[in-house]
Motif scaffolding. Structure first.
Motif, mmCIF file in Angstrom:
data_model
loop_
_atom_site.group_PDB
_atom_site.id
_atom_site.type_symbol
_atom_site.label_atom_id
_atom_site.label_comp_id
_atom_site.label_asym_id
_atom_site.label_seq_id
_atom_site.Cartn_x
_atom_site.Cartn_y
_atom_site.Cartn_z
ATOM 1 N N LYS A 184 40.770 3.385 -17.309
ATOM 2 C CA LYS A 184 40.584 2.833 -15.973
ATOM 3 C C LYS A 184 39.148 2.350 -15.803
ATOM 4 O O LYS A 184 38.898 1.353 -15.136
ATOM 5 C CB LYS A 184 40.925 3.907 -14.929
ATOM 6 N N GLN A 185 38.221 3.104 -16.387
ATOM 7 C CA GLN A 185 36.807 2.789 -16.156
ATOM 8 C C GLN A 185 36.233 1.804 -17.160
ATOM 9 O O GLN A 185 35.093 1.362 -17.010
ATOM 10 C CB GLN A 185 36.002 4.094 -16.148
ATOM 11 N N LEU A 186 37.032 1.444 -18.152
ATOM 12 C CA LEU A 186 36.526 0.494 -19.148
ATOM 13 C C LEU A 186 36.141 -0.815 -18.464
ATOM 14 O O LEU A 186 36.837 -1.291 -17.568
ATOM 15 C CB LEU A 186 37.595 0.208 -20.211
ATOM 16 N N PHE A 187 35.014 -1.390 -18.901
ATOM 17 C CA PHE A 187 34.554 -2.695 -18.417
ATOM 18 C C PHE A 187 34.177 -2.709 -16.939
ATOM 19 O O PHE A 187 33.978 -3.764 -16.377
ATOM 20 C CB PHE A 187 35.604 -3.795 -18.710
ATOM 21 N N HIS A 188 34.108 -1.515 -16.313
ATOM 22 C CA HIS A 188 33.708 -1.477 -14.910
ATOM 23 C C HIS A 188 32.268 -1.013 -14.805
ATOM 24 O O HIS A 188 31.940 0.085 -15.234
ATOM 25 C CB HIS A 188 34.583 -0.498 -14.120
ATOM 26 N N SER A 189 31.437 -1.839 -14.213
ATOM 27 C CA SER A 189 30.038 -1.426 -14.125
ATOM 28 C C SER A 189 29.749 -0.693 -12.814
ATOM 29 O O SER A 189 28.660 -0.202 -12.606
ATOM 30 C CB SER A 189 29.124 -2.641 -14.291
ATOM 31 N N GLU A 190 30.745 -0.645 -11.928
ATOM 32 C CA GLU A 190 30.545 0.093 -10.675
ATOM 33 C C GLU A 190 30.939 1.548 -10.858
ATOM 34 O O GLU A 190 32.023 1.973 -10.492
ATOM 35 C CB GLU A 190 31.386 -0.521 -9.545
ATOM 36 N N GLN A 191 30.055 2.309 -11.463
ATOM 37 C CA GLN A 191 30.358 3.720 -11.712
ATOM 38 C C GLN A 191 29.183 4.548 -11.263
ATOM 39 O O GLN A 191 28.045 4.147 -11.429
ATOM 40 C CB GLN A 191 30.542 3.967 -13.204
ATOM 41 N N ASN A 192 29.473 5.721 -10.731
ATOM 42 C CA ASN A 192 28.348 6.596 -10.406
ATOM 43 C C ASN A 192 28.226 7.700 -11.457
ATOM 44 O O ASN A 192 29.056 7.812 -12.364
ATOM 45 C CB ASN A 192 28.499 7.160 -8.987
ATOM 46 N N LEU A 193 27.173 8.487 -11.321
ATOM 47 C CA LEU A 193 26.894 9.518 -12.324
ATOM 48 C C LEU A 193 28.050 10.507 -12.433
ATOM 49 O O LEU A 193 28.418 10.955 -13.510
ATOM 50 C CB LEU A 193 25.597 10.258 -11.946
ATOM 51 N N ARG A 194 28.635 10.827 -11.264
ATOM 52 C CA ARG A 194 29.734 11.794 -11.245
ATOM 53 C C ARG A 194 30.901 11.333 -12.135
ATOM 54 O O ARG A 194 31.478 12.095 -12.894
ATOM 55 C CB ARG A 194 30.218 11.966 -9.796
ATOM 56 N N CYS A 195 31.232 10.048 -12.008
ATOM 57 C CA CYS A 195 32.273 9.431 -12.857
ATOM 58 C C CYS A 195 31.999 9.684 -14.324
ATOM 59 O O CYS A 195 32.866 10.115 -15.088
ATOM 60 C CB CYS A 195 32.222 7.903 -12.707
ATOM 61 N N TYR A 196 30.777 9.337 -14.712
ATOM 62 C CA TYR A 196 30.396 9.474 -16.118
ATOM 63 C C TYR A 196 30.478 10.925 -16.572
ATOM 64 O O TYR A 196 31.026 11.240 -17.629
ATOM 65 C CB TYR A 196 28.981 8.918 -16.337
ATOM 66 N N LEU A 197 29.920 11.814 -15.740
ATOM 67 C CA LEU A 197 29.884 13.229 -16.143
ATOM 68 C C LEU A 197 31.296 13.800 -16.269
ATOM 69 O O LEU A 197 31.592 14.557 -17.194
ATOM 70 C CB LEU A 197 29.055 14.046 -15.147
ATOM 71 N N LEU A 198 32.165 13.415 -15.342
ATOM 72 C CA LEU A 198 33.541 13.898 -15.419
ATOM 73 C C LEU A 198 34.211 13.366 -16.692
ATOM 74 O O LEU A 198 34.983 14.068 -17.352
ATOM 75 C CB LEU A 198 34.318 13.443 -14.174
#
Lengths: 324, 324
Positions: free
Chosen positions: B151-165
């Motif tokens: 889902k998050q591939l190619f999406h640059s609108e991500q916050n730190l929480r997204c990444y950490l999860l």
């Protein structure tokens, strides 16, 4: 007893199971939830939960483990359907687009993984160690089945044992497990659970052979996909095998279309017609009946639980005469 | 204590585990066996079994469950690698062609399913009900991770929480489970197993952040794949995220290459270079260190098992300074 009466008797349990299934696949991921919800809505007959419920009547059907078992079985079934559609390259199931058709193979893989993970999660609630062992063995064999299936695609050199092992893993094992797990979850002895396992196994074999027959004899409307789809996808089922074993002409034609699946539709339709009227359907029906007889034999030896035994008998009879 | 000494101390156990892994994936299907054997041979550091073995020293490390736990963990890891390569569309792993590259996505799916089924089978041997529950929760979360990742591939609108999860599910959870399961399998209390869980979780987070850094700073030879592969595959890891959050110019370039992944290699190399020298690497290293400090803090509060504690400390330190 009729099938409708059986479903009616189990209505309350089945609606609890339906609710639990929906709860199981809920997630905060909209795509996956929508894919899983589609699968649940598409429904089907919930034959595996029903078998588990009926088998549980040989013990104490009120135990919570019984519902958990039924839900687990349907989740495993759903997960394997999703991965199977990737194997079979199927775009339609029960007339609906499959997960892999609606999205893609990768997404189908995750959806399957997710639903399967939910099943595993539910298994972890079972106290009965025996239940864990029987489930995990079936899961292993299901995964072997997936792999064998691709290996045998488009191969006309197959013997009966190959085919029977394939449909065992594809269908019969999980039906067998459904009966066994319903029994174990309700506190039956392991011995009794094994006998119910074999009942499930025999009707499962008959069920899949019937499916494979209907793929040739059903209309596109009944099947929700073109007749002969199995063969078109390189899956040589019992009617095809009987036909090519008995008739070298048909074997030649089958080999010819299989070697070039892009062959024009006329050639495909011809070969499907040839198989259908080769006598192979009747021979397949015979084998299906033999399995049903074995299932009936087990029922007659079971301890007394009139209602469940009558219901299982009706289900076996239904499998013998179903037309879609 | 050095890493080499730790592996030496555990040599006997690790070789039993190696043998069990090979036995686990044996099957009469040559393709699957060859794919699985390749995975085992490709090896890796067996960090998860090692963590389980070390954690078991807080209880009775001689219990058979300990080896079963270690094997299960590595099987789950291997299965998830195979499915992850389908997600990531990776053709190389540790310099070797992946299952999906050597065969195809479908085959990778089955290989993963098969190895995973073997893990499930082994889990069924555990007597400890708590172990079943913790494993099944992690399996569920791993499957959610797979899905989130696409889902998050190619999406640059991500916050730190997204990444950490995401990296929690991708890496840290299974390391956490490794520590916890080693402890539970050796008869530790649940409380102690939870503390070891957190140790594994913190080093896992640090481990994955380091991986994500090395993807930018390593050479193609060290990585076994081109630098910046994660980003090229649409996977925005911490260095990229820090860089685009801090620098609108870099964000623009990142969005531009992501919107057209077929962009010429020069544009890709430029943006990877920009990220590398934006200060984002240093910030990522800082966060990685913070996780390691948390891990060390847990170790200092553990009950006395000098050898295991010293070894875990060394592993944490190694993760902090590894370069490949």
């Amino acid at each position: 007893m009729t099938l409708v009466q059986i479903y009616n008797q189990q209505k309350k349990n089945l609606s609890v199971i339906e609710k639990e299934l929906r709860r199981s696949v809920s997630s905060d991921h909209p795509m996956i939830e929508s894919a899983a919800a589609d699968l649940i809505k598409a429904g089907g007959k919930r034959i595996r939960p029903l078998l588990a419920l009926l088998a549980s009547e040989y013990g104490d059907p009120k135990r919570q483990d019984v519902i958990d078992a039924a839900v687990t079985l349907e989740l495993i079934h759903m997960a394997s359907l999703v991965h199977d559609d990737v194997v079979d390259n199927s775009d339609l199931r029960r007339g609906q687009p499959t997960v892999k058709a609606k999205w893609d193979n990768r997404f189908a893989m995750f959806t399957g993984d997710f639903i399967f993970a939910r099943a595993i999660e539910r298994i972890s609630h079972f106290e009965n160690a025996e239940a864990h062992r029987v489930i995990s063995k079936v899961i292993r064999d299901l995964s072997l089945g997936e792999i064998e299936q691709i290996k045998q695609l488009f191969h006309s050199e197959q013997n009966l044992r190959c085919y029977l092992l394939r449909i065992k893993r594809k269908t019969a094992l999980l039906m067998a497990l459904s009966c066994q797990l319903g029994a174990l979850a309700s506190g039956c002895t392991f011995m009794l659970s094994r006998r119910l396992y074999y009942f499930g196994y025999f009707i499962g074999m008959s069920f899949q052979i019937t499916d494979d027959i209907l793929d040739f004899t059903g209309s596109e409307k009944e099947l929700g996909k073109p007749a002969g789809s199995d063969l078109r996808n390189g899956n040589l089922t019992l009617p095809t095998l009987y036909a090519i074993w008995a008739n070298p002409e048909i074997r030649k034609k089958v080999d010819s279309v299989l070697s070039d699946p892009e062959k024009d539709d006329k050639a495909w339709r011809q070969v499907i017609h040839d198989i259908r009227f080769s006598g192979a359907i009747e021979r397949s029906e015979q084998l299906s009946r033999r399995y049903l007889e074995k299932a009936m034999k087990i029922l007659s030896d079971l301890p007394d639980s009139k209602r469940a035994t009558a219901a299982l008998k009706e289900i076996a009879a239904y499998i013998g005469k179903r037309r879609n």
